[in-house]
Design a protein around this motif. Sequence first.
Motif, mmCIF file in Angstrom:
data_model
loop_
_atom_site.group_PDB
_atom_site.id
_atom_site.type_symbol
_atom_site.label_atom_id
_atom_site.label_comp_id
_atom_site.label_asym_id
_atom_site.label_seq_id
_atom_site.Cartn_x
_atom_site.Cartn_y
_atom_site.Cartn_z
ATOM 1 N N PHE A 94 0.902 -1.118 0.026
ATOM 2 C CA PHE A 94 0.013 -0.085 -0.039
ATOM 3 C C PHE A 94 0.854 1.291 0.105
ATOM 4 N N ASP A 95 2.181 1.176 0.231
ATOM 5 C CA ASP A 95 3.159 2.295 0.058
ATOM 6 C C ASP A 95 4.415 1.494 -0.114
ATOM 7 N N LEU A 96 5.631 2.489 -0.367
ATOM 8 C CA LEU A 96 6.829 1.780 -0.587
ATOM 9 C C LEU A 96 7.767 2.070 0.538
ATOM 10 N N THR A 97 7.140 2.702 1.748
ATOM 11 C CA THR A 97 8.128 2.844 2.850
ATOM 12 C C THR A 97 8.219 1.420 3.538
ATOM 13 N N VAL A 98 7.143 0.633 3.779
ATOM 14 C CA VAL A 98 6.887 -0.475 4.615
ATOM 15 C C VAL A 98 7.934 -1.661 4.124
ATOM 16 N N PRO A 99 7.790 -1.748 2.715
ATOM 17 C CA PRO A 99 8.623 -2.777 1.975
ATOM 18 C C PRO A 99 10.147 -2.365 2.067
ATOM 19 N N LEU A 100 10.325 -0.999 1.903
ATOM 20 C CA LEU A 100 11.814 -0.599 2.024
ATOM 21 C C LEU A 100 12.509 -1.090 3.383
ATOM 22 N N VAL A 101 11.880 -1.018 4.418
ATOM 23 C CA VAL A 101 12.239 -1.186 5.788
ATOM 24 C C VAL A 101 12.707 -2.822 5.590
ATOM 25 N N ARG A 102 11.952 -3.384 5.199
ATOM 26 C CA ARG A 102 12.159 -4.943 4.784
ATOM 27 C C ARG A 102 13.373 -5.390 4.073
ATOM 28 N N TYR A 103 13.366 -4.734 2.900
ATOM 29 C CA TYR A 103 14.351 -4.700 2.063
ATOM 30 C C TYR A 103 15.665 -4.333 2.848
ATOM 31 N N TYR A 104 15.706 -3.262 3.460
ATOM 32 C CA TYR A 104 17.004 -2.618 4.054
ATOM 33 C C TYR A 104 17.487 -3.774 5.034
ATOM 34 N N ALA A 105 16.595 -4.411 5.793
ATOM 35 C CA ALA A 105 17.172 -5.506 6.631
ATOM 36 C C ALA A 105 17.649 -6.675 6.012
ATOM 37 N N GLN A 106 17.072 -6.898 5.312
ATOM 38 C CA GLN A 106 17.291 -8.180 4.243
ATOM 39 C C GLN A 106 18.708 -7.913 3.448
ATOM 40 N N ASN A 107 18.974 -6.795 3.279
ATOM 41 C CA ASN A 107 20.117 -6.530 2.233
ATOM 42 C C ASN A 107 21.284 -5.656 2.781
ATOM 43 N N ARG A 108 21.225 -5.410 4.338
ATOM 44 C CA ARG A 108 21.962 -4.268 4.967
ATOM 45 C C ARG A 108 23.507 -4.611 4.522
ATOM 46 N N ALA A 109 24.134 -5.671 4.728
ATOM 47 C CA ALA A 109 25.505 -5.947 4.434
ATOM 48 C C ALA A 109 25.981 -5.523 2.985
ATOM 49 N N GLN A 110 24.976 -5.445 2.116
ATOM 50 C CA GLN A 110 25.526 -4.951 0.481
ATOM 51 C C GLN A 110 25.181 -3.785 0.306
ATOM 52 N N LEU A 111 24.493 -3.053 1.195
ATOM 53 C CA LEU A 111 24.279 -1.624 0.994
ATOM 54 C C LEU A 111 25.165 -0.576 1.378
ATOM 55 N N PRO A 112 25.345 0.701 0.760
ATOM 56 C CA PRO A 112 26.179 1.465 1.204
ATOM 57 C C PRO A 112 25.551 2.168 2.314
ATOM 58 N N GLN A 113 26.389 2.870 3.352
ATOM 59 C CA GLN A 113 25.977 3.266 4.677
ATOM 60 C C GLN A 113 26.289 5.023 4.576
ATOM 61 N N PRO A 114 25.405 5.407 4.953
ATOM 62 C CA PRO A 114 24.028 5.344 4.976
ATOM 63 C C PRO A 114 23.517 5.229 3.607
ATOM 64 N N MET A 115 22.347 4.512 3.680
ATOM 65 C CA MET A 115 21.731 4.011 2.142
ATOM 66 C C MET A 115 20.659 5.292 1.827
ATOM 67 N N LYS A 116 20.980 5.752 0.666
ATOM 68 C CA LYS A 116 20.071 6.843 -0.120
ATOM 69 C C LYS A 116 19.342 6.198 -1.326
ATOM 70 N N SER A 117 18.069 5.947 -1.198
ATOM 71 C CA SER A 117 17.403 4.940 -1.925
ATOM 72 C C SER A 117 16.401 5.766 -2.874
ATOM 73 N N ILE A 118 16.069 5.365 -3.950
ATOM 74 C CA ILE A 118 14.975 5.969 -4.837
ATOM 75 C C ILE A 118 14.130 4.700 -5.183
ATOM 76 N N GLN A 119 12.924 5.003 -5.064
ATOM 77 C CA GLN A 119 11.825 4.020 -5.404
ATOM 78 C C GLN A 119 10.643 4.524 -6.172
ATOM 79 N N MET A 120 10.322 4.097 -7.485
ATOM 80 C CA MET A 120 9.413 4.543 -8.279
ATOM 81 C C MET A 120 8.579 3.245 -8.467
ATOM 82 N N GLY A 121 7.533 3.219 -8.308
ATOM 83 C CA GLY A 121 6.702 2.056 -8.455
ATOM 84 C C GLY A 121 5.084 2.147 -8.004
ATOM 85 N N PRO A 122 4.242 1.291 -8.610
ATOM 86 C CA PRO A 122 2.953 1.232 -8.441
ATOM 87 C C PRO A 122 2.425 0.950 -6.748
#
Length: 426
Positions: A94-122
Amino acid sequence: MKKFSSQPARGMRDFLPSEVELRDWMTSQILESYQSFGFQRIETPSVERLELLTGGDGGENSKMIFKIMKRREKLPELSASTKEDDLADLGLRFDLTVPLVRYYAQNRAQLPQPMKSIQMGPVWRAERPQKGRFRQFLQCDIDIIGEASILAEAQLLLAAGKALTRLGFDELTFRINDRRLLVALAEEAGFSSEEQSSLFIILDKLDKLGIDGIKKEFKEKGFPINRVEQFLSSIEESQQAPIEKVNAPDRLSEEVIPNLNLLQKVVKAQLGDQVQVVFDPTLVRGMGYYTGPIFEIESSGLSSSIAGGGRYDEMVGKYLKESVPACGISIGFERIWTILSEKSQQQKEHDLPNKLVLLYPSTIKSEDYLTLFEKVKEYQDQGYQVNLRSQRKNLSKQLKQLKEEGFLFFVRFKEWEIRKNESTPH
């Protein structure tokens, strides 16, 4: 034979080529603006586990989830005791923020810190369809996870401001507040943490209902009138004071007010005289996950905001063993598209001057195909978007229709001269 309706499902839309073209142009302007501040694009699935979506972080939106039924072999036998949750285990986001937090927790080790993300989607919300509100719509978010200072909010607001300016919006007003200040004022008036969610939801309707309207809702909700009056009086006092002189509770005075004051100065200094940055203690934002600074952006002449967001420091900690600061903003893509689509012809002429149509005769011979496509490549190399169309008998009428589609130039087969389409659209 059964006759099927050609209408899309309720609350859904089809888009014509010219409409998609404008949407593509908008996303390119937004994306380039975001990327200029170092944000990187990511993607999350449209479908998430239902337990994630209903975990309490979506506020009222979590009540409007499109749920997906379990596969047939996993469905229970239906009975009077069967519950809705027994039938579904997944849902559309229903939004992109809740999935983003799950995504960050799953992929944190592979992401730059801090992570600056763009999401565009339905995203999808099962709400009642009405004018201007649809069950599927596009969101354009940027988020910073891992930055605790006001630097995060400043980057978000400046990037969003740049994107909105590139889309043609000027005289922007940035409204800022802090949820901690709202909570403190509510507590001083005697409202418990359990009451505050309802209290803030009603306060958020102030711009639509007016002061008398929200007082009526407070009364209907059963809130004591003396506590309501004290809360609203504190809000009014804060609204009338300069941001640096807001009478905040002691525990907030060393962080909340100075940070809002600094944010106001930074955004104003970078974006210049065409923007206003105002402190608005009535600003609430509807999502339940905000924990600190919140903000909305408005444009002169429009009745509602075109971007909004805030800080949600407690969400990531639900998935990791440590607290991780997070902040984000979303541009109201569909509202902006509606506004710009009303000016679509001007937009095409101003921003899409390179559309060219190559008109070939309906009697074209196969041995001319090679020459035809050699010319297509030649014009493409010159920077044109080239579309092939069969030339009709009534060329004048055809050119008018092509002008409506945004084709400002045309070439006739074997003449090969690029001409400007001077026709006046219908």
